[in-house]
Every structure is written in C-alpha cells, then in structure tokens.
Motif scaffolding. Structure first.
Motif, PDB file in Angstrom:
ATOM      1  N   GLY A 236    -147.461  23.049-124.237  1.00 52.69           N
ATOM      2  CA  GLY A 236    -147.464  22.790-125.477  1.00 52.69           C
ATOM      3  C   GLY A 236    -148.523  21.544-126.563  1.00 52.69           C
ATOM      4  O   GLY A 236    -149.051  21.410-124.970  1.00 52.69           O
ATOM      5  N   MET A 237    -148.074  21.169-127.391  1.00 54.15           N
ATOM      6  CA  MET A 237    -149.411  20.111-127.983  1.00 54.15           C
ATOM      7  C   MET A 237    -149.524  18.608-126.858  1.00 54.15           C
ATOM      8  O   MET A 237    -150.290  18.017-127.076  1.00 54.15           O
ATOM      9  CB  MET A 237    -148.765  19.776-129.061  1.00 54.15           C
ATOM     10  CG  MET A 237    -150.047  19.590-129.912  1.00 54.15           C
ATOM     11  SD  MET A 237    -150.153  19.237-131.569  1.00 54.15           S
ATOM     12  CE  MET A 237    -148.999  18.304-131.763  1.00 54.15           C
ATOM     13  N   ASP A 238    -148.312  18.087-126.424  1.00 56.52           N
ATOM     14  CA  ASP A 238    -148.052  16.911-126.259  1.00 56.52           C
ATOM     15  C   ASP A 238    -149.252  16.607-124.873  1.00 56.52           C
ATOM     16  O   ASP A 238    -149.181  16.134-124.742  1.00 56.52           O
ATOM     17  CB  ASP A 238    -146.582  16.419-125.689  1.00 56.52           C
ATOM     18  CG  ASP A 238    -145.832  16.392-126.730  1.00 56.52           C
ATOM     19  OD1 ASP A 238    -146.459  16.194-128.349  1.00 56.52           O
ATOM     20  OD2 ASP A 238    -145.118  16.226-127.088  1.00 56.52           O
ATOM     21  N   LYS A 239    -148.445  17.808-123.707  1.00 54.35           N
ATOM     22  CA  LYS A 239    -148.929  17.530-122.546  1.00 54.35           C
ATOM     23  C   LYS A 239    -150.757  18.403-122.776  1.00 54.35           C
ATOM     24  O   LYS A 239    -151.586  17.072-121.950  1.00 54.35           O
ATOM     25  CB  LYS A 239    -148.521  18.613-121.791  1.00 54.35           C
ATOM     26  CG  LYS A 239    -147.512  19.047-121.062  1.00 54.35           C
ATOM     27  CD  LYS A 239    -147.733  17.855-120.570  1.00 54.35           C
ATOM     28  CE  LYS A 239    -146.432  17.268-119.082  1.00 54.35           C
ATOM     29  NZ  LYS A 239    -146.861  15.811-118.338  1.00 54.35           N
ATOM     30  N   VAL A 240    -151.103  19.131-124.082  1.00 52.45           N
ATOM     31  CA  VAL A 240    -152.753  19.459-124.278  1.00 52.45           C
ATOM     32  C   VAL A 240    -153.272  17.539-124.616  1.00 52.45           C
ATOM     33  O   VAL A 240    -154.413  17.511-124.317  1.00 52.45           O
ATOM     34  CB  VAL A 240    -152.843  20.745-125.313  1.00 52.45           C
ATOM     35  CG1 VAL A 240    -154.446  20.153-125.534  1.00 52.45           C
ATOM     36  CG2 VAL A 240    -152.485  21.463-124.046  1.00 52.45           C
ATOM     37  N   GLN A 241    -152.753  17.065-125.645  1.00 52.27           N
ATOM     38  CA  GLN A 241    -152.814  16.063-126.248  1.00 52.27           C
ATOM     39  C   GLN A 241    -153.489  14.850-125.091  1.00 52.27           C
ATOM     40  O   GLN A 241    -154.439  14.638-124.935  1.00 52.27           O
ATOM     41  CB  GLN A 241    -152.054  15.218-127.076  1.00 52.27           C
ATOM     42  CG  GLN A 241    -152.364  14.235-127.736  1.00 52.27           C
ATOM     43  CD  GLN A 241    -151.851  13.186-128.817  1.00 52.27           C
ATOM     44  OE1 GLN A 241    -150.403  14.314-129.148  1.00 52.27           O
ATOM     45  NE2 GLN A 241    -151.694  12.077-129.138  1.00 52.27           N
ATOM     46  N   GLU A 242    -152.234  14.739-123.888  1.00 48.44           N
ATOM     47  CA  GLU A 242    -152.386  14.146-122.895  1.00 48.44           C
ATOM     48  C   GLU A 242    -153.324  14.357-122.342  1.00 48.44           C
ATOM     49  O   GLU A 242    -154.575  12.419-122.379  1.00 48.44           O
ATOM     50  CB  GLU A 242    -150.745  13.841-122.135  1.00 48.44           C
ATOM     51  CG  GLU A 242    -151.253  13.045-121.063  1.00 48.44           C
ATOM     52  CD  GLU A 242    -150.131  12.960-119.828  1.00 48.44           C
ATOM     53  OE1 GLU A 242    -149.971  11.798-119.417  1.00 48.44           O
ATOM     54  OE2 GLU A 242    -148.813  13.258-120.684  1.00 48.44           O
ATOM     55  N   PHE A 243    -154.113  15.673-121.785  1.00 52.83           N
ATOM     56  CA  PHE A 243    -154.914  15.937-120.690  1.00 52.83           C
ATOM     57  C   PHE A 243    -156.299  15.667-121.704  1.00 52.83           C
ATOM     58  O   PHE A 243    -157.116  15.389-121.040  1.00 52.83           O
ATOM     59  CB  PHE A 243    -154.449  17.262-120.680  1.00 52.83           C
ATOM     60  CG  PHE A 243    -155.731  17.996-119.627  1.00 52.83           C
ATOM     61  CD1 PHE A 243    -155.210  18.251-118.326  1.00 52.83           C
ATOM     62  CD2 PHE A 243    -157.181  18.408-119.801  1.00 52.83           C
ATOM     63  CE1 PHE A 243    -156.101  18.400-117.533  1.00 52.83           C
ATOM     64  CE2 PHE A 243    -157.834  19.009-118.430  1.00 52.83           C
ATOM     65  CZ  PHE A 243    -156.913  18.281-117.326  1.00 52.83           C
ATOM     66  N   LEU A 244    -156.403  16.200-122.886  1.00 49.85           N
ATOM     67  CA  LEU A 244    -157.720  15.990-123.675  1.00 49.85           C
ATOM     68  C   LEU A 244    -157.830  14.148-123.455  1.00 49.85           C
ATOM     69  O   LEU A 244    -158.880  14.178-124.363  1.00 49.85           O
ATOM     70  CB  LEU A 244    -157.892  16.380-124.807  1.00 49.85           C
ATOM     71  CG  LEU A 244    -157.775  18.554-124.962  1.00 49.85           C
ATOM     72  CD1 LEU A 244    -157.317  19.044-125.914  1.00 49.85           C
ATOM     73  CD2 LEU A 244    -158.407  18.541-123.966  1.00 49.85           C
ATOM     74  N   HIS A 246    -156.786  12.887-126.586  1.00 51.75           N
ATOM     75  CA  HIS A 246    -157.091  12.420-127.922  1.00 51.75           C
ATOM     76  C   HIS A 246    -155.886  11.179-128.343  1.00 51.75           C
ATOM     77  O   HIS A 246    -154.768  11.395-128.165  1.00 51.75           O
ATOM     78  CB  HIS A 246    -156.070  13.726-128.589  1.00 51.75           C
ATOM     79  CG  HIS A 246    -156.822  14.971-128.563  1.00 51.75           C
ATOM     80  ND1 HIS A 246    -157.105  16.182-128.846  1.00 51.75           N
ATOM     81  CD2 HIS A 246    -158.209  14.484-128.552  1.00 51.75           C
ATOM     82  CE1 HIS A 246    -158.315  17.206-129.002  1.00 51.75           C
ATOM     83  NE2 HIS A 246    -158.710  16.115-128.865  1.00 51.75           N
ATOM     84  N   THR A 247    -156.094  10.361-129.601  1.00 48.20           N
ATOM     85  CA  THR A 247    -155.686   8.974-129.179  1.00 48.20           C
ATOM     86  C   THR A 247    -154.587   9.475-130.861  1.00 48.20           C
ATOM     87  O   THR A 247    -153.799   8.911-130.802  1.00 48.20           O
ATOM     88  CB  THR A 247    -156.371   7.900-129.672  1.00 48.20           C
ATOM     89  OG1 THR A 247    -157.524   8.627-131.193  1.00 48.20           O
ATOM     90  CG2 THR A 247    -157.129   7.748-128.993  1.00 48.20           C
ATOM     91  N   ARG A 248    -154.728  10.543-131.521  1.00 51.75           N
ATOM     92  CA  ARG A 248    -153.577  11.190-132.493  1.00 51.75           C
ATOM     93  C   ARG A 248    -153.772  12.559-132.169  1.00 51.75           C
ATOM     94  O   ARG A 248    -154.423  12.882-131.993  1.00 51.75           O
ATOM     95  CB  ARG A 248    -155.041  10.722-133.998  1.00 51.75           C
ATOM     96  CG  ARG A 248    -155.314   9.708-134.026  1.00 51.75           C
ATOM     97  CD  ARG A 248    -155.972   9.330-135.643  1.00 51.75           C
ATOM     98  NE  ARG A 248    -156.430  10.148-135.711  1.00 51.75           N
ATOM     99  CZ  ARG A 248    -158.097  10.125-135.339  1.00 51.75           C
ATOM    100  NH1 ARG A 248    -158.596   8.818-135.335  1.00 51.75           N
ATOM    101  NH2 ARG A 248    -158.940  10.739-136.110  1.00 51.75           N
ATOM    102  N   SER A 249    -152.453  13.159-132.535  1.00 51.71           N
ATOM    103  CA  SER A 249    -152.134  13.888-132.414  1.00 51.71           C
ATOM    104  C   SER A 249    -152.559  15.060-133.638  1.00 51.71           C
ATOM    105  O   SER A 249    -152.522  16.251-132.972  1.00 51.71           O
ATOM    106  CB  SER A 249    -150.314  14.382-133.074  1.00 51.71           C
ATOM    107  OG  SER A 249    -150.335  13.516-134.102  1.00 51.71           O
ATOM    108  N   THR A 250    -152.974  14.430-134.101  1.00 52.51           N
ATOM    109  CA  THR A 250    -153.746  15.120-135.754  1.00 52.51           C
ATOM    110  C   THR A 250    -154.467  16.290-135.010  1.00 52.51           C
ATOM    111  O   THR A 250    -155.345  17.760-135.459  1.00 52.51           O
ATOM    112  CB  THR A 250    -154.481  14.961-136.787  1.00 52.51           C
ATOM    113  OG1 THR A 250    -154.745  13.164-135.844  1.00 52.51           O
ATOM    114  CG2 THR A 250    -153.213  13.886-138.115  1.00 52.51           C
ATOM    115  N   MET A 251    -154.849  15.220-133.781  1.00 52.86           N
ATOM    116  CA  MET A 251    -156.786  16.416-133.506  1.00 52.86           C
ATOM    117  C   MET A 251    -156.716  17.482-132.550  1.00 52.86           C
ATOM    118  O   MET A 251    -156.735  18.551-132.450  1.00 52.86           O
ATOM    119  CB  MET A 251    -157.370  14.969-132.363  1.00 52.86           C
ATOM    120  CG  MET A 251    -157.960  13.810-133.187  1.00 52.86           C
ATOM    121  SD  MET A 251    -158.835  12.157-132.344  1.00 52.86           S
ATOM    122  CE  MET A 251    -160.599  13.178-131.630  1.00 52.86           C
TER     123      MET A 251
END
Length: 270
Positions: A236-244, A246-251
C-alpha cells in the motif's frame, strides 16, 4: 550563487544548472539592461526556446527567480508577467524485480554488487548510497540510518529531502554488507582505494551491466523506482510513503499510478 553553495544553501548540482540557464539569458538578452526586460521580452524568450516542456519551465523559472529578486531589491520597478507552461507528467519506466535481480546477479565485483543491491532493496537514492558510512549501519538491530547524500561529487551532510531516515535493513543486504572489506581510514562503505564511488562510476556500472543483458533503464528508475512500484502494490501507498520519506503523498502516488494490479477488479472477467 557560489557563496550560497559554499554556505550549503544550494547544492552544486543546482548551481551547475543555474550556470547553464544564465548563459542562455546572456546569449539572448546580450547587453540589455535588466530594467528593460518586460513582459514582451519574457514572452519572446519563451517562444525562442526549444526542448521539453520541463526543460523550458526550468529556464523560465530561473528567470522568474532572478527578476523576482531584482524586484525585491528595487533594481526593477515592475515584475513582468510570465507565460503559463504546461508540463506533462513524467514517463517513469520500471523493470520487474526478476529483471532487477538479474542485473544484480550479473555483477561480479562484490562491492559493486552490494552497492546496487543496497540501492534497490533499501529503495534509496543512489546519491545517498554513495554517502553511506559504516557508522550508519546497526547490524545488531538490523537497521540503517540515511543521513547524507552527494550532490554531484560533493558530500552534503543531509539527505536530499533534509530528513534523516531510519530504515529496517534487508536480510540479504545485511549479509552482503558484512562480507565487504573496510578501508583502514575511509568511513565510506562503498569506496575504491578509500575514495567514495563517484556519480559517473555508479552510473556507468549500472549502464554497462544493463546493456549486457538487454535492459534499457537508468540507475534511479531501475532501482528505487522499480522497487517502490512493486512495494506499493504489495503493502500500500501509506507504508511506502513512510519508508521513502516523502513529505507529500503526491510524490508517492507516482508509483501507485504505475501499478495496474489494484485496478484489475474493474475489468470484466470471463
């Protein structure tokens, strides 16, 4: 700008781009006074430019910043209007993880292989992998701290996103790192005779191996992008955003758009 670079306010890679754009302005405007660069001249410059929309946007944004500073400093009395520039979404390429593993397995040198493996599995920027110190690794707790990066070949004591990331360490990555020799004086994990991998060395290493097995994709997209795309579909996107980091979900949404697995339920199955 050189002073700002020395004070670490802008990166060497950004300064390099600025110099290219300033040369364009000098060749186009020549001896024109900055106070005479109005809306008409700005639009004429825009129409004279060729290249991708993103490249043209970067040039015009640089000019906008220069004139905006001049306006703030009262060097010009009025800020000219700038044209709207539509930039299409970038076309990101990816490879599947079997192809990624094939690239890694075709690398003979132990340290080169560990470098690509680390970048791919930990999903970090190649410039951050090059800046990895042995002190950043905690084998006891199976984690790694990402705290710096290279801009071109200058070490910057911060990540590109200005955030320190503490990540779990992939098991295979840990094994490969523990087998690497350590230089007696250099703190860098990935080094040649104590000197960290250069930007060109890392890029050419990847290009050489991928060309040998018939894969056409750049280092960044073949490692971080490809691994993140697969991860979005899996966790899922939320976990990947935290791992990477990224400050913004759009990234992070860029990776979700590249993954069609989650859309299969929309199709009519027979």
């Amino acid at each position: 700008m050189e002073i700002k670079t020395e004070k670490k306010l802008i990166s060497p890679s950004y300064l390099k781009e600025l110099r290219r754009y300033v040369q364009i302005f000098q060749e186009y405007f020549q001896e024109a006074d900055i106070r005479d660069i109005g809306t008409k001249k700005v639009n004429e410059l825009h129409l004279s430019l060729s290249g991708s929309p993103k490249y043209i946007l970067n040039i015009m944004s640089c000019l906008h910043k220069m004139l905006s500073d001049a306006f703030d400093w009262s060097d010009i009395g009025k800020m000219p209007k700038f044209p709207e520039i539509d930039v299409p979404e970038p076309d990101f390429k990816t490879i599947d993880l079997d192809q990624q593993d094939a690239v890694i397995q075709n690398i003979e040198n132990m340290m080169d292989k560990a470098y690509i493996l680390f970048t791919a599995r930990q999903m970090i920027r190649p410039s951050e992998t090059r800046a990895l110190f042995w002190d950043d690794l905690d084998f006891k707790h199976n984690q790694v701290i990402i705290r710096r990066h290279f801009s071109l070949n200058e070490l910057r004591v911060a990540t590109k996103s200005k955030r320190i990331k503490i990540l779990p360490l992939d098991g295979e990555v840990k094994d490969s790192l523990q087998r690497l020799p350590r230089h007696i004086t250099s703190p860098f994990v990935f080094q040649k005779n104590g000197r960290p991998y250069s930007e060109s060395y890392a890029r050419k290493l990847w290009n050489r191996i991928t060309s040998e097995i018939g894969i056409k994709i750049c280092l960044y997209q073949g490692t971080r992008h490809s691994s993140a795309t697969e991860a979005v579909n899996r966790v899922g996107m939320d976990k990947v955003q935290e791992f990477l980091g990224h400050t913004r979900s759009t990234m992070t949404k860029r990776y979700a758009k590249m993954n069609t697995e989650g859309l299969k339920s929309v199709l009519r199955e027979k």
